[in-house]
Design a protein around this motif. Structure first.
Motif, PDB file in Angstrom:
ATOM      1  N   VAL A 291       0.861  -1.180   0.000  1.00  0.00           N
ATOM      2  CA  VAL A 291       0.000   0.000   0.000  1.00  0.00           C
ATOM      3  C   VAL A 291       0.899   1.233   0.000  1.00  0.00           C
ATOM      4  O   VAL A 291       1.695   1.430   0.924  1.00  0.00           O
ATOM      5  CB  VAL A 291      -0.940   0.023   1.224  1.00  0.00           C
ATOM      6  N   PHE A 292       0.791   2.008  -1.063  1.00  0.00           N
ATOM      7  CA  PHE A 292       1.584   3.230  -1.198  1.00  0.00           C
ATOM      8  C   PHE A 292       0.722   4.389  -0.723  1.00  0.00           C
ATOM      9  O   PHE A 292      -0.380   4.611  -1.244  1.00  0.00           O
ATOM     10  CB  PHE A 292       1.990   3.425  -2.660  1.00  0.00           C
ATOM     11  N   VAL A 293       1.198   5.131   0.266  1.00  0.00           N
ATOM     12  CA  VAL A 293       0.370   6.118   0.960  1.00  0.00           C
ATOM     13  C   VAL A 293       0.926   7.520   0.724  1.00  0.00           C
ATOM     14  O   VAL A 293       2.100   7.796   0.987  1.00  0.00           O
ATOM     15  CB  VAL A 293       0.311   5.825   2.475  1.00  0.00           C
ATOM     16  N   VAL A 294       0.063   8.404   0.222  1.00  0.00           N
ATOM     17  CA  VAL A 294       0.451   9.794  -0.014  1.00  0.00           C
ATOM     18  C   VAL A 294      -0.516  10.700   0.712  1.00  0.00           C
ATOM     19  O   VAL A 294      -1.594  10.288   1.145  1.00  0.00           O
ATOM     20  CB  VAL A 294       0.445  10.137  -1.518  1.00  0.00           C
ATOM     21  N   ASP A 295      -0.135  11.958   0.852  1.00  0.00           N
ATOM     22  CA  ASP A 295      -1.067  12.952   1.359  1.00  0.00           C
ATOM     23  C   ASP A 295      -2.078  13.275   0.267  1.00  0.00           C
ATOM     24  O   ASP A 295      -1.777  13.191  -0.923  1.00  0.00           O
ATOM     25  CB  ASP A 295      -0.304  14.225   1.762  1.00  0.00           C
ATOM     26  N   ASN A 329      -9.737  -5.426   0.615  1.00  0.00           N
ATOM     27  CA  ASN A 329     -10.249  -6.791   0.803  1.00  0.00           C
ATOM     28  C   ASN A 329     -10.241  -7.617  -0.478  1.00  0.00           C
ATOM     29  O   ASN A 329     -10.527  -8.805  -0.435  1.00  0.00           O
ATOM     30  CB  ASN A 329     -11.680  -6.746   1.360  1.00  0.00           C
ATOM     31  N   ASP A 330      -9.946  -6.999  -1.603  1.00  0.00           N
ATOM     32  CA  ASP A 330      -9.940  -7.716  -2.873  1.00  0.00           C
ATOM     33  C   ASP A 330      -8.640  -8.518  -2.992  1.00  0.00           C
ATOM     34  O   ASP A 330      -7.553  -7.946  -3.077  1.00  0.00           O
ATOM     35  CB  ASP A 330     -10.051  -6.713  -4.022  1.00  0.00           C
ATOM     36  N   PRO A 331      -8.712  -9.865  -3.010  1.00  0.00           N
ATOM     37  CA  PRO A 331      -7.485 -10.678  -3.084  1.00  0.00           C
ATOM     38  C   PRO A 331      -6.737 -10.500  -4.400  1.00  0.00           C
ATOM     39  O   PRO A 331      -5.552 -10.846  -4.488  1.00  0.00           O
ATOM     40  CB  PRO A 331      -8.009 -12.105  -2.934  1.00  0.00           C
ATOM     41  N   ASN A 332      -7.394  -9.974  -5.420  1.00  0.00           N
ATOM     42  CA  ASN A 332      -6.740  -9.771  -6.714  1.00  0.00           C
ATOM     43  C   ASN A 332      -6.030  -8.431  -6.813  1.00  0.00           C
ATOM     44  O   ASN A 332      -5.369  -8.166  -7.821  1.00  0.00           O
ATOM     45  CB  ASN A 332      -7.779  -9.884  -7.839  1.00  0.00           C
ATOM     46  N   LYS A 333      -6.195  -7.587  -5.801  1.00  0.00           N
ATOM     47  CA  LYS A 333      -5.524  -6.285  -5.800  1.00  0.00           C
ATOM     48  C   LYS A 333      -4.378  -6.337  -4.795  1.00  0.00           C
ATOM     49  O   LYS A 333      -4.584  -6.193  -3.596  1.00  0.00           O
ATOM     50  CB  LYS A 333      -6.507  -5.164  -5.461  1.00  0.00           C
ATOM     51  N   ASN A 334      -3.188  -6.544  -5.309  1.00  0.00           N
ATOM     52  CA  ASN A 334      -2.017  -6.653  -4.441  1.00  0.00           C
ATOM     53  C   ASN A 334      -1.298  -5.329  -4.239  1.00  0.00           C
ATOM     54  O   ASN A 334      -0.446  -5.224  -3.363  1.00  0.00           O
ATOM     55  CB  ASN A 334      -1.042  -7.679  -5.020  1.00  0.00           C
ATOM     56  N   PHE A 335      -1.629  -4.354  -5.078  1.00  0.00           N
ATOM     57  CA  PHE A 335      -0.962  -3.052  -4.981  1.00  0.00           C
ATOM     58  C   PHE A 335      -2.018  -1.960  -4.995  1.00  0.00           C
ATOM     59  O   PHE A 335      -2.946  -1.990  -5.813  1.00  0.00           O
ATOM     60  CB  PHE A 335       0.005  -2.852  -6.153  1.00  0.00           C
ATOM     61  N   LEU A 336      -1.891  -1.004  -4.098  1.00  0.00           N
ATOM     62  CA  LEU A 336      -2.911   0.024  -3.959  1.00  0.00           C
ATOM     63  C   LEU A 336      -2.256   1.346  -3.589  1.00  0.00           C
ATOM     64  O   LEU A 336      -1.346   1.395  -2.747  1.00  0.00           O
ATOM     65  CB  LEU A 336      -3.904  -0.381  -2.871  1.00  0.00           C
ATOM     66  N   VAL A 337      -2.710   2.406  -4.230  1.00  0.00           N
ATOM     67  CA  VAL A 337      -2.262   3.758  -3.898  1.00  0.00           C
ATOM     68  C   VAL A 337      -3.442   4.483  -3.263  1.00  0.00           C
ATOM     69  O   VAL A 337      -4.525   4.541  -3.838  1.00  0.00           O
ATOM     70  CB  VAL A 337      -1.803   4.518  -5.153  1.00  0.00           C
ATOM     71  N   THR A 338      -3.238   5.013  -2.069  1.00  0.00           N
ATOM     72  CA  THR A 338      -4.315   5.710  -1.384  1.00  0.00           C
ATOM     73  C   THR A 338      -3.749   6.885  -0.609  1.00  0.00           C
ATOM     74  O   THR A 338      -2.544   7.148  -0.636  1.00  0.00           O
ATOM     75  CB  THR A 338      -5.091   4.749  -0.462  1.00  0.00           C
ATOM     76  N   ILE A 364       1.459  -6.929   5.033  1.00  0.00           N
ATOM     77  CA  ILE A 364       1.227  -5.736   4.226  1.00  0.00           C
ATOM     78  C   ILE A 364       2.399  -4.777   4.422  1.00  0.00           C
ATOM     79  O   ILE A 364       2.792  -4.483   5.551  1.00  0.00           O
ATOM     80  CB  ILE A 364      -0.092  -5.036   4.622  1.00  0.00           C
ATOM     81  N   VAL A 365       2.946  -4.336   3.305  1.00  0.00           N
ATOM     82  CA  VAL A 365       4.028  -3.356   3.344  1.00  0.00           C
ATOM     83  C   VAL A 365       3.439  -1.986   3.004  1.00  0.00           C
ATOM     84  O   VAL A 365       2.865  -1.804   1.930  1.00  0.00           O
ATOM     85  CB  VAL A 365       5.146  -3.718   2.357  1.00  0.00           C
ATOM     86  N   PHE A 366       3.547  -1.048   3.934  1.00  0.00           N
ATOM     87  CA  PHE A 366       3.099   0.331   3.716  1.00  0.00           C
ATOM     88  C   PHE A 366       4.313   1.185   3.373  1.00  0.00           C
ATOM     89  O   PHE A 366       5.320   1.170   4.098  1.00  0.00           O
ATOM     90  CB  PHE A 366       2.423   0.892   4.965  1.00  0.00           C
ATOM     91  N   ILE A 367       4.214   1.917   2.295  1.00  0.00           N
ATOM     92  CA  ILE A 367       5.280   2.845   1.908  1.00  0.00           C
ATOM     93  C   ILE A 367       4.697   4.252   1.923  1.00  0.00           C
ATOM     94  O   ILE A 367       3.732   4.554   1.212  1.00  0.00           O
ATOM     95  CB  ILE A 367       5.840   2.507   0.516  1.00  0.00           C
TER      96      ILE A 367
END
Length: 953
Positions: A291-295, A329-338, A364-367
């Motif tokens: 999960v890539f996290v930005v402001d 919660n979607d097992p097919n989504k391994n990468f997410l930007v939020t 889960i790795v949060f960047i």
């Protein structure tokens, strides 16, 4: 005797064979494809018939550099002789060491011209790394320019465009070595030096070859660290510190469950590094999600496009937290930007928390991008408490250290407290040394005096500082200063300036004053502004952030008067740019903010339109952090800044761009010198101040005078340039005058600049400049007939002496003055105009036409400037039509087609294809002559644009 290019080439080939490359002799295109056939067969453990390989060649020659880079990382489909579909792997990018490696030299390829390439590294028979060498002592940029000639002459045209598969270029003169991706849009300033993990440069070619060209490493750089930039469809390669950071994060995830952070200075490309780190971590089997996290403010259109291309649908760009929960919660989504705001909501609100409880123990790795902003509220605690098996990694250019930490309910917490360990550092001193960011020029304007002349110390107890700072007379004087020097600071409005102030109430005073003067016709600057309309008091700490990530825009305390003002300012914006924005709610506000960001950001692109130009962006806190735009070069400051807020704000101005952007300008209307010195010491080494800041004006003026002495020792006057007798004397003159150009470029950005300080007047400098440009044209003319000339080994820095304000319109004003001048002054004014025509880059192609206008078509003495413009426009249109008619007759292309093509090019900046131009001919040329005809047509069209359109307005 200095080492020759041939000796350097031989030594490199011997070293590479020692590193395991197979030495192969490939004299020409036939041998190149014969070798490719063998190597691809070996790599794929098969053989090809002649007809099968012909089909493979057809498949390989499809597309441009970007398309072929995509194919390299995939499989190529072809039909075997039995009609079966087969798939060919061009490179093993997963086990990158498992490929076939060869080194060849002097491969001769004939396209538009005949070229021989110095050293080529072939992987599975494909030329993937091209090395261009120059003898020791030759400027390295000459190798860069030679590769650019290959791009034009042979790469796309010859050998089925096989050299379009090149991923990396290496240029070296033995002592200095650089690498860069196959991307024609970049400049020499965007070439990189490899380094050790502690940022020590590796310049010498032999050391570079051991470190970078080693088979496994160079394959890894191609397979894993060359990025296909989907938005611009170009290749990008990571710099060494980016590589080490991404490797460190990947290693940390493989070997532990501990956190970590990366300290890479603002402007060094943290988003690209974090993007690549996320991509590599996701490949690890033990990781469930990244999960890539930005402001919220950083999730702009550019970030959205990039990450969405990485994985379709990965960017959660909505304001709806339910969408984030659904994607988590979607097992097919391994990468997410939020955004940090939505992530906080997801784990704060019980209805969402229940839904994502299943992920509690997932790996889960949060960047976190810009983690100095996003990780010091309650959100960090909530994330770590809920996701028990998570790993957190942060990127920051200005970490929270013990000295700049602020106290909250948890006490003073630093970046190290939250992220356990620093994994890699690349400080501002490193970036400036490597020419990855620019230095700052900080000027302090304005002092406070009593009516008796005594200076006022505004820090003294009892002074009403806010009343003083927001005094309308002070505001007017600061606006006077800005209007007087803005063109100088921004290179005649080529760049955008940001003006940050202490409060919304002060911002309103500045905006209203600038608007009043705009409506009075005192300036034509395009001023935009944006601010949150909460009650916004003076900001004593001014860390540079507008609001905490734990709060939502909709929850802010509204100030009706501030909101009404912003609505009015948005209407001004809409009138200026033909938009229809409002700030009626949070969504509309965000859309307006993104449009401002896009408009300023896109000024760096070639297709940028002058009508979209923003000259000054007036803000309180927004855009002072996390906003990267190469076309911003000036920050006006009327607020207190310190620590990371100060460095972040200053760093909006120091992105590398074109040659005339030599530094970032900071103009402070408050005494920020102590805070500046403290911040620089905090975020770099203790002795860094002289590295990061430009020297005082007087030091550069002295350097200029010393450089002028050197020039005069070679050629005392401009006329003496004609007396230089050989190439070596020409070479020394070019180097000496170029040194003056570089210093003048810096000096002219200072408010104190005066020709009186330099030992030469503007007229004589212009005369020298004319001789310099004459030499440049002569060298370009002789380059084809005398390619070994030593003058080909020196850069003529023409861009630094371009002054956009000296255009045809400026000359017309001078002509109007000439017409109104007394008879005895006319010759002197005519001479000044001739000198400008000789010395200005944009006007040299127009010189003969303008001089003909002066000699034969000048309106009668006493004519007005408007009459001069009308006469010139009629003359100019007539000359342009004559040229178009001549091209039309010579090439057999209708003149109306040429007009249309030129109009389309001026509108969208897209160069028409040669095939399109040929298709419009009245008679189609033979197959053999098509290429030459297309080249002629394109050169003729661009020649018309250069002479009759560029620099006219």
């Amino acid at each position: 005797m200095p080492q020759s290019e041939q000796q350097l080439e031989n030594q490199l080939i011997a070293q590479l064979t020692g590193l395991g490359y197979e030495r192969v002799r490939i004299p020409d295109e036939v041998a190149l494809f014969a070798n490719l056939r063998l190597q691809l067969g070996k790599h794929n453990e098969c053989t090809f018939t002649d007809t099968e390989f012909d089909r493979i060649r057809t498949a390989l020659k499809t597309g441009n550099v970007f398309d072929r880079a995509t194919a390299l990382r995939d499989k190529v489909q072809y039909l075997d002789d039995a009609g079966e579909v087969r798939y060919l792997r061009l490179m093993n990018t997963e086990e990158w060491c498992q490929n076939q490696y060869q080194v060849a030299n002097q491969i001769a390829i004939t396209g538009k011209r005949h070229n021989r390439y110095d050293v080529t590294l072939l992987i599975n028979g494909l030329p993937l790394v091209q090395i261009e060498l120059k003898r020791r002592g030759v400027e390295l940029s000459h190798a860069f320019k030679q590769i650019n000639r290959y791009h034009k002459d042979t790469f796309p045209r010859a050998a089925d465009g096989l050299f379009q598969y090149v991923q990396l270029f290496v240029i070296s003169n033995g002592n200095n070595t650089k690498y860069y991706a196959n991307n024609r849009t970049q400049t020499y300033a965007q070439t990189f030096t490899w380094a050790t993990p502690d940022n020590k440069k590796i310049n010498v070619l032999a050391d570079f070859a051991d470190a970078f060209l080693e088979k496994c490493h160079v394959s890894k750089m191609i397979a894993k660290y060359t990025v296909l930039h989907q938005t611009e469809r170009i290749l990008m390669v990571l710099r060494p510190y980016q590589y080490y950071a991404a490797e460190a994060i990947q290693r940390r995830v493989r070997e532990s469950n501990d956190n970590g952070y990366i300290w890479h200075t603002t402007g060094s490309g943290k988003t690209l590094t974090s993007f690549k780190a996320a991509q590599l971590v996701l490949e690890l089997e033990e990781v469930d999600k990244v999960v890539f996290v930005v402001d919220r403010n950083d999730l702009d259109y550019q970030t959205t496009k990039e990450f969405d291309h990485f994985e379709k649908g990965s960017v959660d760009g909505t304001d709806n937290t339910r969408e984030l929960v659904k994607h988590l919660n979607d097992p097919n989504k391994n990468f997410l930007v939020t955004t940090i705001q939505k992530l906080n909501n997801a784990i704060l609100r019980p209805r969402h928390l229940r839904t994502i409880n299943a992920l509690k123990d997932s790996k889960i790795v949060f960047i976190f991008d810009e983690c100095h902003r996003s990780q010091f509220g309650k959100t960090h605690k909530r994330i770590t408490e809920h996701f028990t098996n998570a790993q957190l990694f942060g990127f920051t250019g200005t970490p929270i250290l013990a000295k700049n930490a602020t106290r909250n309910e948890h006490g003073k917490r630093t970046t190290l407290d939250l992220f356990d360990r620093r994994l890699h550092s690349y400080l501002i001193t490193d970036a400036i040394r490597d020419n990855n960011v620019l230095r700052f020029s900080v000027e302090y304007a304005g002092r406070y005096r009593q009516k008796d002349g005594a200076e006022v110390d505004i820090e003294v107890e009892g002074i009403n500082r806010r009343e003083l700072m927001e005094d309308e007379d002070r505001v007017r004087k600061i606006v006077d200063y800005m209007l007087a020097y803005h063109d100088v600071k921004t290179h005649q409005k080529k760049y955008t300036a940001i003006f940050c102030v202490a409060s919304v109430s002060l911002l309103i005073k500045y905006y209203d004053e600038l608007r009043r003067r705009f409506e009075a016709g005192e300036h034509k600057l395009r001023v935009a502004t944006i601010f949150t309309w909460q009650a916004n008091p003076d900001d004593p700490d001014a860390d540079g952030y507008s609001y905490s990530p734990d709060e939502d825009l909709e929850d802010m305390e509204h100030s009706a008067s501030h909101r009404d003002k912003l609505e009015t300012y948005v209407k001004h914006y809409n009138q200026q740019f033909a938009t229809s924005h409002s700030v009626k709610d949070g969504k509309s506000f965000d859309t307006y903010r993104k449009d401002i960001a896009k408009r300023i950001k896109e000024r760096e692109y070639k297709k940028a339109k002058e009508a979209d130009r923003v000259d000054i962006l007036l803000v309180v806190n927004m855009f002072l952090t996390g906003f990267d735009a190469k076309a911003v070069n000036t920050l006006y400051v009327d607020k207190n800044l310190k620590h990371h807020g100060l460095i972040q704000a200053y760093s909006r101005t120091n992105r590398i761009f074109t040659e005339d952007k030599s530094h970032g300008n900071i103009v402070s209307f408050r005494n920020l010198k102590p805070a500046t010195d403290e911040a620089i010491g905090l975020f770099s080494d203790a002795d860094a101040r002289e590295t990061i800041l430009l020297a005082p004006y007087g030091d550069y003026a002295e350097d200029f005078r010393n450089a002028l002495e050197t020039l005069r020792s070679i050629t005392p006057t401009p006329a003496n340039v004609d007396d230089l007798t050989d190439e070596e004397e020409d070479y020394n003159f070019i180097l000496a005058f170029r040194a003056l150009i570089r210093l003048l470029n810096v000096l002219q950005s200072f408010s104190d600049f005066s020709w009186d300080d330099l030992g030469i007047d503007e007229q004589e400098f212009a005369d020298f400049r004319g001789k310099y440009l004459d030499l440049n044209e002569e060298v370009r003319r002789l380059a084809q007939t005398n390619p070994v000339s030593i003058l080909n080994d020196v850069d003529f820095e023409v861009e630094l002496i371009r002054r956009d304000r000296i255009n045809v319109r400026y000359i017309l004003r001078l002509l109007a003055e000439l017409n109104r001048a007394r008879p005895e002054d006319r010759e002197r004014r005519r001479s000044q105009i001739t000198t400008l025509l000789t010395g200005e880059v944009q006007l040299r192609s127009k010189r003969e036409l303008i001089e003909e206008f002066i000699d034969q078509h000048l309106p009668p003495p006493g004519s007005s400037e408007q009459e001069m413009e009308v006469a010139f426009a009629e003359y100019w249109d007539k000359k342009k039509e004559a040229v178009l008619s001549r091209i039309s007759v010579a090439e057999g292309i209708p003149a109306e087609v040429l007009r249309r093509v030129i109009d389309e090019y001026l509108y969208d900046g897209q160069i028409p294809s040669k095939d399109y131009l040929i298709s419009e001919l009245e008679e189609q040329p033979s197959i053999l002559s098509r290429a030459a005809v297309g080249e002629r047509l394109l050169e003729a069209m661009l020649g018309v644009v250069e002479v009759f359109e560029e620099g006219v307005e």
